[in-house]
Scaffold this motif. Sequence first.
Motif, PDB file in Angstrom:
ATOM      1  N   GLN A 193       4.122   8.333  22.677  1.00  0.00           N
ATOM      2  CA  GLN A 193       5.233   8.941  22.435  1.00  0.00           C
ATOM      3  C   GLN A 193       6.610   8.208  22.142  1.00  0.00           C
ATOM      4  O   GLN A 193       7.534   8.563  21.509  1.00  0.00           O
ATOM      5  CB  GLN A 193       5.567  10.036  23.324  1.00  0.00           C
ATOM      6  N   LYS A 194       6.423   7.141  22.661  1.00  0.00           N
ATOM      7  CA  LYS A 194       7.843   6.278  22.611  1.00  0.00           C
ATOM      8  C   LYS A 194       8.183   6.114  21.274  1.00  0.00           C
ATOM      9  O   LYS A 194       9.323   6.338  20.986  1.00  0.00           O
ATOM     10  CB  LYS A 194       7.592   4.993  23.335  1.00  0.00           C
ATOM     11  N   GLY A 195       7.490   5.369  20.577  1.00  0.00           N
ATOM     12  CA  GLY A 195       7.792   5.055  18.993  1.00  0.00           C
ATOM     13  C   GLY A 195       7.732   6.449  18.225  1.00  0.00           C
ATOM     14  O   GLY A 195       8.448   6.649  17.329  1.00  0.00           O
ATOM     15  N   HIS A 196       6.814   7.408  18.387  1.00  0.00           N
ATOM     16  CA  HIS A 196       6.502   8.447  17.661  1.00  0.00           C
ATOM     17  C   HIS A 196       7.730   9.521  17.787  1.00  0.00           C
ATOM     18  O   HIS A 196       8.171   9.870  16.792  1.00  0.00           O
ATOM     19  CB  HIS A 196       5.210   9.076  17.911  1.00  0.00           C
ATOM     20  N   MET A 197       8.062   9.724  18.912  1.00  0.00           N
ATOM     21  CA  MET A 197       9.222  10.631  19.028  1.00  0.00           C
ATOM     22  C   MET A 197      10.500  10.213  18.518  1.00  0.00           C
ATOM     23  O   MET A 197      11.435  10.993  18.237  1.00  0.00           O
ATOM     24  CB  MET A 197       9.430  11.064  20.696  1.00  0.00           C
ATOM     25  N   ARG A 198      10.850   8.865  18.544  1.00  0.00           N
ATOM     26  CA  ARG A 198      12.012   8.498  18.072  1.00  0.00           C
ATOM     27  C   ARG A 198      12.120   8.753  16.415  1.00  0.00           C
ATOM     28  O   ARG A 198      13.145   9.300  16.014  1.00  0.00           O
ATOM     29  CB  ARG A 198      12.097   6.897  18.491  1.00  0.00           C
ATOM     30  N   LEU A 199      11.037   8.509  15.764  1.00  0.00           N
ATOM     31  CA  LEU A 199      10.758   9.141  14.298  1.00  0.00           C
ATOM     32  C   LEU A 199      10.976  10.469  14.410  1.00  0.00           C
ATOM     33  O   LEU A 199      11.575  10.933  13.337  1.00  0.00           O
ATOM     34  CB  LEU A 199       9.733   8.392  13.552  1.00  0.00           C
ATOM     35  N   HIS A 200      10.197  11.084  15.341  1.00  0.00           N
ATOM     36  CA  HIS A 200      10.292  12.659  15.074  1.00  0.00           C
ATOM     37  C   HIS A 200      11.621  13.152  15.386  1.00  0.00           C
ATOM     38  O   HIS A 200      11.917  14.266  14.739  1.00  0.00           O
ATOM     39  CB  HIS A 200       9.414  13.268  16.157  1.00  0.00           C
ATOM     40  N   ALA A 201      12.387  12.625  16.014  1.00  0.00           N
ATOM     41  CA  ALA A 201      13.955  12.865  16.219  1.00  0.00           C
ATOM     42  C   ALA A 201      14.583  13.027  14.958  1.00  0.00           C
ATOM     43  O   ALA A 201      15.618  13.772  15.032  1.00  0.00           O
ATOM     44  CB  ALA A 201      14.557  12.279  17.457  1.00  0.00           C
ATOM     45  N   PRO A 224       5.702  10.995  11.095  1.00  0.00           N
ATOM     46  CA  PRO A 224       6.404   9.986  11.319  1.00  0.00           C
ATOM     47  C   PRO A 224       5.622   8.732  11.911  1.00  0.00           C
ATOM     48  O   PRO A 224       4.514   9.172  12.556  1.00  0.00           O
ATOM     49  CB  PRO A 224       7.671  10.560  12.157  1.00  0.00           C
ATOM     50  N   SER A 225       5.886   7.593  11.936  1.00  0.00           N
ATOM     51  CA  SER A 225       5.480   6.266  12.505  1.00  0.00           C
ATOM     52  C   SER A 225       4.111   5.844  11.965  1.00  0.00           C
ATOM     53  O   SER A 225       3.648   4.845  12.238  1.00  0.00           O
ATOM     54  CB  SER A 225       5.161   6.694  13.881  1.00  0.00           C
ATOM     55  N   VAL A 226       3.513   6.735  11.336  1.00  0.00           N
ATOM     56  CA  VAL A 226       2.236   6.007  10.566  1.00  0.00           C
ATOM     57  C   VAL A 226       2.500   4.622   9.797  1.00  0.00           C
ATOM     58  O   VAL A 226       1.742   3.846   9.667  1.00  0.00           O
ATOM     59  CB  VAL A 226       1.572   7.031   9.578  1.00  0.00           C
ATOM     60  N   ILE A 227       3.426   4.874   8.558  1.00  0.00           N
ATOM     61  CA  ILE A 227       3.435   3.828   7.676  1.00  0.00           C
ATOM     62  C   ILE A 227       4.078   2.709   8.478  1.00  0.00           C
ATOM     63  O   ILE A 227       3.610   1.525   8.242  1.00  0.00           O
ATOM     64  CB  ILE A 227       4.415   4.183   6.790  1.00  0.00           C
ATOM     65  N   ALA A 228       5.142   2.728   9.529  1.00  0.00           N
ATOM     66  CA  ALA A 228       5.339   1.615  10.204  1.00  0.00           C
ATOM     67  C   ALA A 228       4.300   1.069  11.150  1.00  0.00           C
ATOM     68  O   ALA A 228       4.194  -0.208  11.180  1.00  0.00           O
ATOM     69  CB  ALA A 228       6.683   2.183  11.103  1.00  0.00           C
ATOM     70  N   ALA A 229       3.359   1.800  11.729  1.00  0.00           N
ATOM     71  CA  ALA A 229       2.430   1.509  12.407  1.00  0.00           C
ATOM     72  C   ALA A 229       1.409   0.609  11.707  1.00  0.00           C
ATOM     73  O   ALA A 229       0.906  -0.228  12.030  1.00  0.00           O
ATOM     74  CB  ALA A 229       1.602   2.588  13.245  1.00  0.00           C
ATOM     75  N   ILE A 252       1.071  -1.343   0.133  1.00  0.00           N
ATOM     76  CA  ILE A 252      -0.050   0.093  -0.120  1.00  0.00           C
ATOM     77  C   ILE A 252       0.939   1.373   0.098  1.00  0.00           C
ATOM     78  O   ILE A 252       1.487   1.624   0.728  1.00  0.00           O
ATOM     79  CB  ILE A 252      -0.947  -0.093   1.169  1.00  0.00           C
ATOM     80  N   PRO A 253       0.868   2.067  -1.058  1.00  0.00           N
ATOM     81  CA  PRO A 253       1.501   3.408  -1.274  1.00  0.00           C
ATOM     82  C   PRO A 253       0.961   4.300  -0.215  1.00  0.00           C
ATOM     83  O   PRO A 253      -0.209   4.303  -0.189  1.00  0.00           O
ATOM     84  CB  PRO A 253       1.473   3.839  -2.679  1.00  0.00           C
ATOM     85  N   MET A 254       1.552   5.143   0.337  1.00  0.00           N
ATOM     86  CA  MET A 254       1.156   6.009   1.385  1.00  0.00           C
ATOM     87  C   MET A 254       2.157   7.277   1.460  1.00  0.00           C
ATOM     88  O   MET A 254       3.256   7.197   1.382  1.00  0.00           O
ATOM     89  CB  MET A 254       1.106   5.658   2.892  1.00  0.00           C
ATOM     90  N   VAL A 255       1.072   8.448   0.988  1.00  0.00           N
ATOM     91  CA  VAL A 255       1.887   9.807   1.154  1.00  0.00           C
ATOM     92  C   VAL A 255       1.578  10.593   2.211  1.00  0.00           C
ATOM     93  O   VAL A 255       0.416  11.066   2.223  1.00  0.00           O
ATOM     94  CB  VAL A 255       1.450  10.711  -0.341  1.00  0.00           C
ATOM     95  N   ILE A 256       2.627  10.573   3.120  1.00  0.00           N
ATOM     96  CA  ILE A 256       2.085  11.433   4.471  1.00  0.00           C
ATOM     97  C   ILE A 256       3.653  11.673   4.997  1.00  0.00           C
ATOM     98  O   ILE A 256       4.860  11.374   4.799  1.00  0.00           O
ATOM     99  CB  ILE A 256       1.697  10.375   5.375  1.00  0.00           C
ATOM    100  N   GLY A 297      -4.219   6.786   8.093  1.00  0.00           N
ATOM    101  CA  GLY A 297      -4.269   5.869   7.155  1.00  0.00           C
ATOM    102  C   GLY A 297      -4.763   5.954   5.913  1.00  0.00           C
ATOM    103  O   GLY A 297      -4.219   5.791   4.645  1.00  0.00           O
ATOM    104  N   ILE A 298      -6.147   6.325   5.915  1.00  0.00           N
ATOM    105  CA  ILE A 298      -7.058   6.498   4.945  1.00  0.00           C
ATOM    106  C   ILE A 298      -6.377   7.432   3.909  1.00  0.00           C
ATOM    107  O   ILE A 298      -6.431   7.194   2.604  1.00  0.00           O
ATOM    108  CB  ILE A 298      -8.488   6.767   5.232  1.00  0.00           C
ATOM    109  N   ILE A 299      -6.116   8.553   4.561  1.00  0.00           N
ATOM    110  CA  ILE A 299      -5.799   9.833   3.559  1.00  0.00           C
ATOM    111  C   ILE A 299      -4.318   9.718   3.010  1.00  0.00           C
ATOM    112  O   ILE A 299      -4.077   9.940   1.898  1.00  0.00           O
ATOM    113  CB  ILE A 299      -5.736  10.962   4.480  1.00  0.00           C
ATOM    114  N   ALA A 300      -3.492   8.896   3.743  1.00  0.00           N
ATOM    115  CA  ALA A 300      -2.192   8.811   3.372  1.00  0.00           C
ATOM    116  C   ALA A 300      -2.163   7.804   2.015  1.00  0.00           C
ATOM    117  O   ALA A 300      -1.542   7.927   1.034  1.00  0.00           O
ATOM    118  CB  ALA A 300      -1.134   8.051   4.397  1.00  0.00           C
TER     119      ALA A 300
END
Length: 415
Positions: free
Chosen positions: A369-377, A82-87, A75-79, A263-266
């Motif tokens: 935040q645990k996973g999200h912030m690491r990607l945000h970093a 961070p963390s959305v595609i991995a999640a 599934i291609p995702m444009v967003i 997920g839907i909009i990406a």
Amino acid sequence: MTDSTSRFFEKNRKERLDVVEKIAHLTKQERETLESLGGIGFEQADKMVENAIGTFSFPLGIATNFLINKKEYLIPMVIEEPSVIAAASKAAKIARVHGGFTVRNDESYSIGQIQVVNVDVESATKKILGSTKEILSLANSKSNTLSKMGKGAKEVTCKKLGTPVGPMLIVELLIDVGDAMGANVTNTMCEGVAPLVEKITGGKAILKILSNYSTRRMVYGSAVFDKDEVGGEKTVDNIILAYQFAANDEYRAVTHNKGVMNGIIAAANATGQDTRAIEAAAHAYAARTGKYTSLTEWSKDENGNLVGKIALPMSVGIVGGIINVHPTAKVCTKILGIESASELACVLAATGLAQNFSAIRALASEGIQKGHMRLHARNLAAAAGAGPDQIDRIVEQMAKEGNISINRAKELLGQ
């Protein structure tokens, strides 16, 4: 597919493209489109919008592990978040344990509306319904393509609106638009029959336009998430409690549904859909009872596994619109391997359910935040000016310290 996409996030760009090219049977030109930045040049952009001055790119990624109605999908995702595609990929992997996602949807019926004023509504309604055959015939004459396919305008209905400026008659056309999103043909049919509606009713037609509240294009999805993979019975129970929070509080529901739409909009972005129409319809549906609530439902089955369900209107298309002119949207649609607008709607709903699962699971366990912030970093390190060879070291140090900020990233870069 699962073997070739295993540890997909660890592969470099070339390796990821190699996998996608092989699975989706991309041509050399299609691969080159993915390798280009943005997929379109200024000349194409200038034809799409007025007063164009350039183009604006977002990251394009691939969500893996999706099994929907027993079919494998990339599934291609444009967003940019961070963390959305991995999640979504992680959720899809967990859902596979019990067969993946099961999704169905209604026919591709678009709703067109003609607003009629200065009439006796009850009398005008009888006249309109008595002229249904004539109205449908005129409407279908406006689209030779749909008529030849056995689609087109199928039904005429009427409803009365009481307003502060007087009663209004709303004449609605139900139109089978097939694999198109259907906005243009719906508007054309509404405008085409408006003079006839005026003649029949003796009233004045004001607006003639589709409704983006596409309740005749509903999609319904579900999946079972194994309790052990989720994190145990306690986590399952916490997820259900978190869902009940969203189901009963508008402030929580808005954020909850934002996760669904991540997920839907990406995925809709990647395939050139009208994301504003999708968003508007989804949120209207969430408020259909008069109170804004969750687009998803979460419960337990007899074995204690987590069961997720999603339902929302989904107006999408694979012909017409931007998908015909944007080369990257064309390639992304090919990567999906879809054959109809109905199939695309099912994929988008499954992606939304997967993303909602991941978000609510994180919230109900270790926190978002645990996973999200690491990607945000990583974004912060790049914003601080770090090069590709420096980003990972800066992220590791900030994570170790528990101090993820742009100022700390700059300090580490200076060191």
